[in-house]
Design an enzyme around this catalytic site. Structure first.
Site: not given
Length: 279
Positions: A256-257, A38, A30, A172
């Site tokens: 998702h995280w 992460n 991503g 990001r």
């Protein structure tokens, strides 16, 4: 501090935190992803029990890139990394793409992976369409990288929208739009690349990794966010039934995280799994 390991296919960069049995942490994919982003929040807890090795995959702007597709380069980079550090048996945590890579290694190198922990991503859609909403938003950003598309994708990653801060977006955006990193993203998530990969898979006689899950010998903990819009939770059904020593933990109010959004609960679950007596 970011460390470096020189290999025959370029420099691999990694973080090395804590002491104890080696725990390899593999990141997802991503825009703007890194292993550090992460897992940095989990390292204080995990490193009290393990030597935490956070590898940065080639093609994501930290380790040296290779000529391979990032998904193909990742498993080979893990083998080079562990060989370079002289490690022949590790516990592995993998998030999303990192979970797929860890699963592939557990299938192809069963003596290398002692225990396997995955965070979403691994498996196959059973009831939900593929690609999922988050993947489609990722494709749209890759095709036309704008700040608005990045924010839309980031919002699909989490249940708690407050986690999408201005700082997260800025961090990001800076890495995701770096030219070489963006080019590698297009190799993975550009529409042409996705279509070519689907066609190659359809034409291949080789079984997909999810059809080989029964070969995994490692004790496996599958963790998932109930509200995952990238990899819907029904993907966990196939690995749950076919991995011989599989356990599943689904976290509510979580996208998702999982390791970020349900940090304390996820860490407690993973540490209980990794440190209990039936290792």
């Amino acid at each position: 501090m970011l460390k470096e390991l020189a290999t025959e296919q370029g420099v691999l960069r990694y973080h090395d935190v804590g002491a104890g049995p080696p725990l390899l942490l593999l990141h997802g994919s991503g825009p703007g992803v890194t292993g550090w982003r992460n897992y940095e929040g989990n390292l204080p807890s995990l490193s009290r029990h393990f030597r935490c090795l956070v590898l940065e995959f080639p093609g994501f702007g930290v380790s040296d890139p290779t000529d391979q597709h990032p998904m193909l380069a990742a498993p080979a980079s893990v083998i080079r990394f562990l060989d370079g550090l002289g490690l022949d048996r590790v516990d592995v945590v993998g998030n999303s793409m990192g979970g797929i890579v860890a699963t592939q290694l557990a299938i192809s190198h069963p003596d290398l992976v002692r225990s396997l922990v995955t965070i979403g991503g691994m498996g196959k859609n059973i009831f939900s369409p593929f690609p999922g909403e988050g993947i489609n938003l990722l494709i749209e950003f890759t095709e036309e990288p704008t700040r608005e598309r990045l924010i839309q994708w980031l919002r699909s990653m989490v249940w708690n929208q407050d986690l999408v801060t201005e700082q997260l977006v800025e961090d990001r955006w800076a890495q995701a739009t770096e030219p070489e990193t963006l080019e590698f993203s297009r190799r993975m998530y550009g529409r042409a690349a996705m279509e070519a990969r689907a066609a190659a898979a359809a034409a291949s006689d080789a079984p997909p990794y999810w059809a080989m899950l029964h070969k995994i010998k490692a004790r496996t903990l599958i963790t998932w966010g109930r509200d995952d819009r990238v990899s819907p939770v029904d993907m966990a059904l196939l690995p749950m039934r076919t991995i011989p020593e599989a356990e599943v933990h689904v976290f509510p109010n979580c996208g998702h995280w999982v390791m970020i959004e349900q940090k304390e609960a996820w860490e407690a679950t993973v540490l209980a799994f990794l440190t209990r007596g039936d290792r």
